[in-house]
Design an enzyme around this catalytic site. Structure first.
Site, short mmCIF file in Angstrom:
data_model
loop_
_atom_site.label_atom_id
_atom_site.label_comp_id
_atom_site.label_asym_id
_atom_site.label_seq_id
_atom_site.Cartn_x
_atom_site.Cartn_y
_atom_site.Cartn_z
CB ALA A 51 -0.91 0.01 1.22
NE ARG A 63 -27.53 -5.06 15.60
CZ ARG A 63 -27.49 -5.73 14.46
NH1 ARG A 63 -26.79 -6.85 14.40
NH2 ARG A 63 -28.14 -5.32 13.40
CB ILE A 154 -13.26 -13.82 -8.09
CG1 ILE A 154 -13.43 -15.32 -7.82
CG2 ILE A 154 -12.88 -13.58 -9.54
CD1 ILE A 154 -14.58 -15.94 -8.59
CE LYS A 223 -22.76 -12.32 -4.24
NZ LYS A 223 -22.50 -13.75 -3.94
#
Length: 453
Positions: A51, A63, A154, A223
């Site tokens: 990065a 929660r 993927i 998707k």
């Protein structure tokens, strides 16, 4: 014990701007969130090297704070308020992995309004509210990244945006739901009916107690909507997708497909045509020798046909904690590299024409042009030619006619593979066929996809 978010983030102000750590706030610490924390911690040095700077999880909204503290320890600030993560000045990028389409929309829009980048694995959120979210991100010049929302391990979004950036995409087709692929694999391999295969998927944790989103094709359609937007530069058109699940699929059709040299897969298809884009999810017959037919169990695969690269195929796990985390962190690395550069240099949210007024239309069901499989129950085996003749009269090209292998207690079954024909024409032909005296029970139809270049 957990740290107070305001006190614990204060020292981060003193880092040098040029090499400052990318500070991540995460909403949700369930399956995906905990996997993301583990992978970030385990591969910290490698991720930072790729990065160009460190990526640190600094704040989590959960929660159950006690459970969250047990996962992240005392190194991360905790809060029960997701909006605190979305708006905190010491958070650079918000990772939304809580799911849902209501509150998640508000958190994401709040983060964008406060100039924060967003990474999400929430396909339902983007399929339903993506147009609004991406418009807000463009206005603020921030990134919304979502590799984990489509095919988990993927990197198909990156492939479409970057690896195939030089290409005109002609079509995208994929097995993009692991639960249904597992069920179909069990139906074929073990001869199970749908209910038994679903029960096995639930027992093994592949299917939820309420599996509707998976088995009705909705998850795959979410998707596919994102894939089509990236492939063709079109707006998110989930509401216009043709969606058919596998709940009505019979084991006999799985066996008959095998007899004809095919396998049945729940396939999402987005194909560019002159009049618009096909956007559809349904169980289809795929040639048994095709690579896509070899994708079994809970695995996913996506195939892309483009003008320069030709056919490319991408294969990997379609679910899993660290598998999804891999995609989430890949998006964080992109954000780390692009944060601070001019907004025009950001990886585009969708295609280049996603906000254009002349965007491609989605073709109606009747206009989709494919080959088809028909299973026609008849009273006697000598009526096979009458079935073929009826289809020919209705202008349906017939490629192959056969009798299904005999089954005890069942009438003869005529199997037909057609040539390419519009769905509207086929529907009329099936309606006429159903009225004939030779036909003993309702006709079953499925589309056939060759997936050729």
């Amino acid at each position: 014990m957990y740290r107070d978010p305001v006190e614990s983030l204060e020292p981060l102000h003193h880092r040098q701007a040029a090499i400052r750590t990318l500070r991540v706030g995460m909403i949700g610490i369930g399956t995906v969130g905990s996997g993301t924390f583990r992978v970030l911690a385990r591969n910290r040095a490698d991720i930072a090297a790729r990065a160009g700077r460190s990526i640190e999880l600094v704040m989590v909204a959960a929660r159950n704070l006690e459970r969250a503290a047990g996962i992240v320890g005392d190194s991360v600030a905790l809060t029960a308020d997701p909006m605190q993560v979305a708006t905190h000045p010491d958070v650079d990028v918000v990772v939304e992995v809580a799911g849902g389409t209501g509150p998640a929309r508000d958190w994401v829009l709040a983060a964008i309004a406060h100039g924060k980048h967003v990474v999400t694995a929430n396909k339902a959120l983007l399929a339903v509210h993506g147009t609004e979210i991406f418009a807000a991100a463009r206005e603020k010049g921030v990134i919304v990244a979502y590799e984990g929302a489509v095919a988990v391990s993927i990197p198909i979004i990156k492939a479409l945006r970057e690896g195939l950036a030089a290409n005109r995409i002609e079509w995208v087709a994929g097995i993009i739901n692991g639960t249904t692929n597992f069920i179909l694999s069990k139906m074929r391999d073990e001869g199970l009916d749908f209910a038994a295969a679903l029960a096995q998927a639930q027992a093994l944790g592949y299917a939820e107690a309420d599996p509707s989103f998976d088995i009705e094709g909705i998850d795959a359609a979410h998707k596919l909507t994102l894939l089509a937007a990236n492939a063709f530069g079109m707006p998110l058109r989930f509401a216009d997708a043709q969606v058919e699940g596998i709940t009505a699929l019979q084991g006999m059709d799985v066996a008959c497909a095998e007899q004809l040299g095919y396998r049945i897969k729940l396939l999402g298809v987005a194909r560019r045509q002159a009049a618009g884009v096909e956007l559809r999810v349904q169980p289809v017959l795929v040639p048994a020798a095709h690579l896509m037919a070899q994708v079994n169990g809970s695995m996913n695969a996506v195939m892309v046909k483009s003008d320069a690269a030709g056919l490319t195929m991408y294969y990997g796990a379609g679910a899993g904690s660290e598998q999804t985390a891999s995609a989430v962190i890949a998006d964080l690395v992109d954000v780390a590299r692009l944060d601070g550069v001019h907004a025009a240099q950001h990886v585009p949210h969708l295609g280049v024409h996603a906000h254009a007024t002349n965007a491609l239309a989605v073709l109606p069901r009747a206009a989709v042009h494919t080959s088809h499989y028909l299973r026609v129950p008849v009273h006697a085996v000598n009526q096979i030619q009458a079935i073929a003749a009826s289809l020919a009269e209705q202008k349906v090209p017939v490629r192959q006619v056969a009798l299904a292998a005999e089954r005890p207690g069942m009438s003869p079954q005529v199997l037909v593979l057609t040539g390419q024909v519009e769905q509207g024409t086929l529907d009329l032909a099936v309606h006429a066929l159903q009225a004939r005296s030779e036909v003993a029970a309702p006709v079953t139809t499925l589309r056939v996809e060759s997936l050729e270049g």
